[in-house]
Design a protein around this motif. Structure first.
Motif, PDB file in Angstrom:
ATOM      1  N   LEU A  10     -11.677  16.091 -45.337  1.00 10.77           N
ATOM      2  CA  LEU A  10     -12.496  17.133 -45.952  1.00 10.77           C
ATOM      3  C   LEU A  10     -11.624  18.025 -46.831  1.00 10.77           C
ATOM      4  O   LEU A  10     -10.452  18.246 -46.526  1.00 10.77           O
ATOM      5  CB  LEU A  10     -13.192  17.966 -44.868  1.00 10.77           C
ATOM      6  N   PRO A  11     -12.188  18.538 -47.950  1.00 13.43           N
ATOM      7  CA  PRO A  11     -13.549  18.294 -48.425  1.00 13.43           C
ATOM      8  C   PRO A  11     -13.706  16.908 -49.053  1.00 13.43           C
ATOM      9  O   PRO A  11     -12.774  16.394 -49.667  1.00 13.43           O
ATOM     10  CB  PRO A  11     -13.745  19.393 -49.485  1.00 13.43           C
ATOM     11  N   GLN A  12     -14.879  16.342 -48.878  1.00 14.57           N
ATOM     12  CA  GLN A  12     -15.151  15.009 -49.410  1.00 14.57           C
ATOM     13  C   GLN A  12     -15.556  15.110 -50.880  1.00 14.57           C
ATOM     14  O   GLN A  12     -16.247  16.048 -51.270  1.00 14.57           O
ATOM     15  CB  GLN A  12     -16.294  14.367 -48.613  1.00 14.57           C
ATOM     16  N   PRO A  13     -15.105  14.159 -51.719  1.00  9.87           N
ATOM     17  CA  PRO A  13     -15.491  14.191 -53.141  1.00  9.87           C
ATOM     18  C   PRO A  13     -16.963  13.848 -53.328  1.00  9.87           C
ATOM     19  O   PRO A  13     -17.680  13.571 -52.353  1.00  9.87           O
ATOM     20  CB  PRO A  13     -14.581  13.129 -53.763  1.00  9.87           C
ATOM     21  N   GLN A  14     -17.402  13.839 -54.574  1.00  9.43           N
ATOM     22  CA  GLN A  14     -18.812  13.620 -54.888  1.00  9.43           C
ATOM     23  C   GLN A  14     -19.088  12.241 -55.475  1.00  9.43           C
ATOM     24  O   GLN A  14     -20.250  11.905 -55.708  1.00  9.43           O
ATOM     25  CB  GLN A  14     -19.292  14.693 -55.869  1.00  9.43           C
ATOM     26  N   ALA A  15     -18.046  11.451 -55.727  1.00 15.92           N
ATOM     27  CA  ALA A  15     -18.265  10.141 -56.347  1.00 15.92           C
ATOM     28  C   ALA A  15     -17.074   9.232 -56.074  1.00 15.92           C
ATOM     29  O   ALA A  15     -16.011   9.675 -55.622  1.00 15.92           O
ATOM     30  CB  ALA A  15     -18.482  10.289 -57.855  1.00 15.92           C
ATOM     31  N   ILE A  16     -17.282   7.949 -56.355  1.00 16.79           N
ATOM     32  CA  ILE A  16     -16.243   6.927 -56.222  1.00 16.79           C
ATOM     33  C   ILE A  16     -16.049   6.262 -57.575  1.00 16.79           C
ATOM     34  O   ILE A  16     -17.017   5.771 -58.170  1.00 16.79           O
ATOM     35  CB  ILE A  16     -16.625   5.864 -55.179  1.00 16.79           C
ATOM     36  N   VAL A  17     -14.819   6.242 -58.082  1.00 15.85           N
ATOM     37  CA  VAL A  17     -14.498   5.602 -59.359  1.00 15.85           C
ATOM     38  C   VAL A  17     -13.661   4.358 -59.074  1.00 15.85           C
ATOM     39  O   VAL A  17     -12.664   4.428 -58.354  1.00 15.85           O
ATOM     40  CB  VAL A  17     -13.712   6.553 -60.290  1.00 15.85           C
ATOM     41  N   VAL A  18     -14.065   3.219 -59.649  1.00 16.05           N
ATOM     42  CA  VAL A  18     -13.327   1.972 -59.488  1.00 16.05           C
ATOM     43  C   VAL A  18     -12.841   1.519 -60.861  1.00 16.05           C
ATOM     44  O   VAL A  18     -13.650   1.354 -61.786  1.00 16.05           O
ATOM     45  CB  VAL A  18     -14.198   0.867 -58.862  1.00 16.05           C
ATOM     46  N   LEU A  19     -11.542   1.306 -60.990  1.00 14.28           N
ATOM     47  CA  LEU A  19     -10.964   0.865 -62.253  1.00 14.28           C
ATOM     48  C   LEU A  19     -10.991  -0.657 -62.341  1.00 14.28           C
ATOM     49  O   LEU A  19     -10.626  -1.344 -61.388  1.00 14.28           O
ATOM     50  CB  LEU A  19      -9.527   1.372 -62.395  1.00 14.28           C
ATOM     51  N   GLY A  20     -11.392  -1.170 -63.507  1.00 11.63           N
ATOM     52  CA  GLY A  20     -11.441  -2.611 -63.710  1.00 11.63           C
ATOM     53  C   GLY A  20     -10.052  -3.214 -63.813  1.00 11.63           C
ATOM     54  O   GLY A  20      -9.080  -2.528 -64.107  1.00 11.63           O
ATOM     55  N   THR A  64     -19.723   6.508 -46.659  1.00 12.01           N
ATOM     56  CA  THR A  64     -20.096   7.825 -47.203  1.00 12.01           C
ATOM     57  C   THR A  64     -21.393   7.851 -47.993  1.00 12.01           C
ATOM     58  O   THR A  64     -22.025   8.904 -48.100  1.00 12.01           O
ATOM     59  CB  THR A  64     -18.979   8.337 -48.130  1.00 12.01           C
ATOM     60  N   GLY A  65     -21.775   6.732 -48.611  1.00 10.52           N
ATOM     61  CA  GLY A  65     -22.966   6.717 -49.456  1.00 10.52           C
ATOM     62  C   GLY A  65     -22.769   7.397 -50.801  1.00 10.52           C
ATOM     63  O   GLY A  65     -23.748   7.653 -51.520  1.00 10.52           O
ATOM     64  N   LEU A  66     -21.514   7.678 -51.176  1.00 11.81           N
ATOM     65  CA  LEU A  66     -21.255   8.350 -52.447  1.00 11.81           C
ATOM     66  C   LEU A  66     -21.574   7.435 -53.630  1.00 11.81           C
ATOM     67  O   LEU A  66     -21.335   6.227 -53.561  1.00 11.81           O
ATOM     68  CB  LEU A  66     -19.784   8.785 -52.520  1.00 11.81           C
ATOM     69  N   PRO A  67     -22.080   7.988 -54.740  1.00 12.14           N
ATOM     70  CA  PRO A  67     -22.383   7.170 -55.920  1.00 12.14           C
ATOM     71  C   PRO A  67     -21.115   6.595 -56.534  1.00 12.14           C
ATOM     72  O   PRO A  67     -20.049   7.207 -56.480  1.00 12.14           O
ATOM     73  CB  PRO A  67     -23.077   8.155 -56.866  1.00 12.14           C
ATOM     74  N   ILE A  68     -21.260   5.414 -57.142  1.00 10.74           N
ATOM     75  CA  ILE A  68     -20.109   4.683 -57.673  1.00 10.74           C
ATOM     76  C   ILE A  68     -20.154   4.623 -59.193  1.00 10.74           C
ATOM     77  O   ILE A  68     -21.208   4.369 -59.790  1.00 10.74           O
ATOM     78  CB  ILE A  68     -20.085   3.253 -57.108  1.00 10.74           C
ATOM     79  N   LEU A  69     -19.006   4.846 -59.809  1.00  9.10           N
ATOM     80  CA  LEU A  69     -18.812   4.609 -61.239  1.00  9.10           C
ATOM     81  C   LEU A  69     -17.803   3.477 -61.399  1.00  9.10           C
ATOM     82  O   LEU A  69     -16.729   3.505 -60.799  1.00  9.10           O
ATOM     83  CB  LEU A  69     -18.301   5.859 -61.955  1.00  9.10           C
ATOM     84  N   LEU A  70     -18.158   2.493 -62.227  1.00  3.63           N
ATOM     85  CA  LEU A  70     -17.279   1.363 -62.521  1.00  3.63           C
ATOM     86  C   LEU A  70     -16.764   1.505 -63.947  1.00  3.63           C
ATOM     87  O   LEU A  70     -17.544   1.739 -64.872  1.00  3.63           O
ATOM     88  CB  LEU A  70     -18.037   0.043 -62.369  1.00  3.63           C
ATOM     89  N   SER A  71     -15.449   1.361 -64.117  1.00  2.00           N
ATOM     90  CA  SER A  71     -14.831   1.600 -65.424  1.00  2.00           C
ATOM     91  C   SER A  71     -14.107   0.365 -65.927  1.00  2.00           C
ATOM     92  O   SER A  71     -13.204  -0.161 -65.273  1.00  2.00           O
ATOM     93  CB  SER A  71     -13.844   2.776 -65.316  1.00  2.00           C
ATOM     94  N   GLY A  72     -14.508  -0.110 -67.130  1.00  9.92           N
ATOM     95  CA  GLY A  72     -13.854  -1.264 -67.740  1.00  9.92           C
ATOM     96  C   GLY A  72     -14.642  -1.750 -68.931  1.00  9.92           C
ATOM     97  O   GLY A  72     -15.857  -1.962 -68.841  1.00  9.92           O
ATOM     98  N   GLY A  73     -13.969  -1.942 -70.062  1.00  9.57           N
ATOM     99  CA  GLY A  73     -14.648  -2.309 -71.302  1.00  9.57           C
ATOM    100  C   GLY A  73     -14.902  -3.799 -71.460  1.00  9.57           C
ATOM    101  O   GLY A  73     -14.657  -4.602 -70.552  1.00  9.57           O
ATOM    102  N   THR A  74     -15.388  -4.154 -72.638  1.00  7.77           N
ATOM    103  CA  THR A  74     -15.748  -5.538 -72.947  1.00  7.77           C
ATOM    104  C   THR A  74     -14.523  -6.431 -72.915  1.00  7.77           C
ATOM    105  O   THR A  74     -13.455  -6.083 -73.403  1.00  7.77           O
ATOM    106  CB  THR A  74     -16.412  -5.626 -74.328  1.00  7.77           C
TER     107      THR A  74
END
Length: 253
Positions: free
Chosen positions: A77-87, A120-130
């Motif tokens: 704690l404190p827990q973040p608000q999102a999860i970011v995954v790098l490609g 955690t159920g936190l929302p996920i953002l995925l990052s990586g281009g074409t």
């Protein structure tokens, strides 16, 4: 700098590709046989040096220890608000999966993302281009398909413009800031985390390292094979050198 130029420079800087400049320099020194032989010998020796498991272990370990593993990170704690995954990379020839799938490095990141999501159920953002694959999909899209097909996990945001770690951070920060997110975990390999946190520092969002994949060193530790050149060790040295060169480049920027 375009991705083609950066990959070419990387090839010429890292072993075994850097044997090419050593060879060209030796040819230029043809009239001075002593210097020519010295350059050729230096090129061979450095390639053998980086092929030693003990060297690869020290290089990767110097990166991994900067962000050690965190037990039960989801309870901190404190827990973040999102999860970011790098490609990372894809396997476009995975016929057994219907054409393409995330590569092994990317899968390790997705496994950890799926685990943290389940905790955690936190929302996920995925990052990586074409990518340059035949389907023309972004890394983010590949990862989204894997999370849906294998883990039945939804993805909140796709960042599909980036081609470097620095762009991962830049475009991810824009998306999360617009969404009102204030903090997020960043998931990537332990050896990549030092450079990733350089890129994600001093942004609008507070980013918390969530490293995975530790113990990347050779399995022959403390045995005589520890001192025998191996192709797997050379690959690990390449990974570590790539990261250290990247860290120095970010410092210069």
């Amino acid at each position: 700098m375009s991705i083609v130029i950066s990959r070419t420079l990387e090839f010429l800087l890292l072993p075994p590709g850097n044997l090419v400049p050593f060879l060209l320099l030796a040819i230029a020194l043809y009239k001075w046989r002593g210097w020519m032989l010295a350059v050729l010998l230096l090129g061979v020796v450095q390639a053998i040096f980086f092929s030693l498991p003990v060297v690869a272990d020290k290089l990767l370990g110097s990166l991994e220890k900067q962000y050690p593993p965190k037990a039960e990170l989801w309870l901190k704690l404190p827990q973040p608000q999102a999860i970011v995954v790098l490609g990372a990379e894809q396997n476009p020839q995975a016929v057994e999966y219907g054409g393409s799938i995330s590569g092994s490095t990317e899968m390790e990141r997705l496994n950890y993302a799926a685990f943290l999501y389940q905790q955690t159920g936190l929302p996920i953002l995925l990052s990586g281009g074409t990518t340059a694959g035949p389907e023309g999909k972004s890394e983010a899209r590949y990862m989204q398909e894997v999370l849906k097909r294998m883990f039945n996990i939804p993805v909140k945001w796709l960042e599909d413009r980036s081609h470097t770690t620095w762009e991962n951070a830049q475009y991810t920060d824009e998306i999360l800031a617009q969404a009102g997110i204030q903090s997020a975990w960043v998931i990537t390999q332990s050896w990549h985390m030092p450079r990733a946190m350089q890129a994600f520092a001093n942004r609008q969002i507070t980013y918390i390292p969530a490293p995975t994949t530790f113990g990347s060193s050779n399995f022959w530790q403390h045995q005589w094979m520890w001192w025998i050149p191996q192709s797997t060790a050379l690959n690990r040295s390449q990974i570590a050198l790539h990261e250290w060169f990247g860290i120095m480049w970010y410092l210069l920027r």
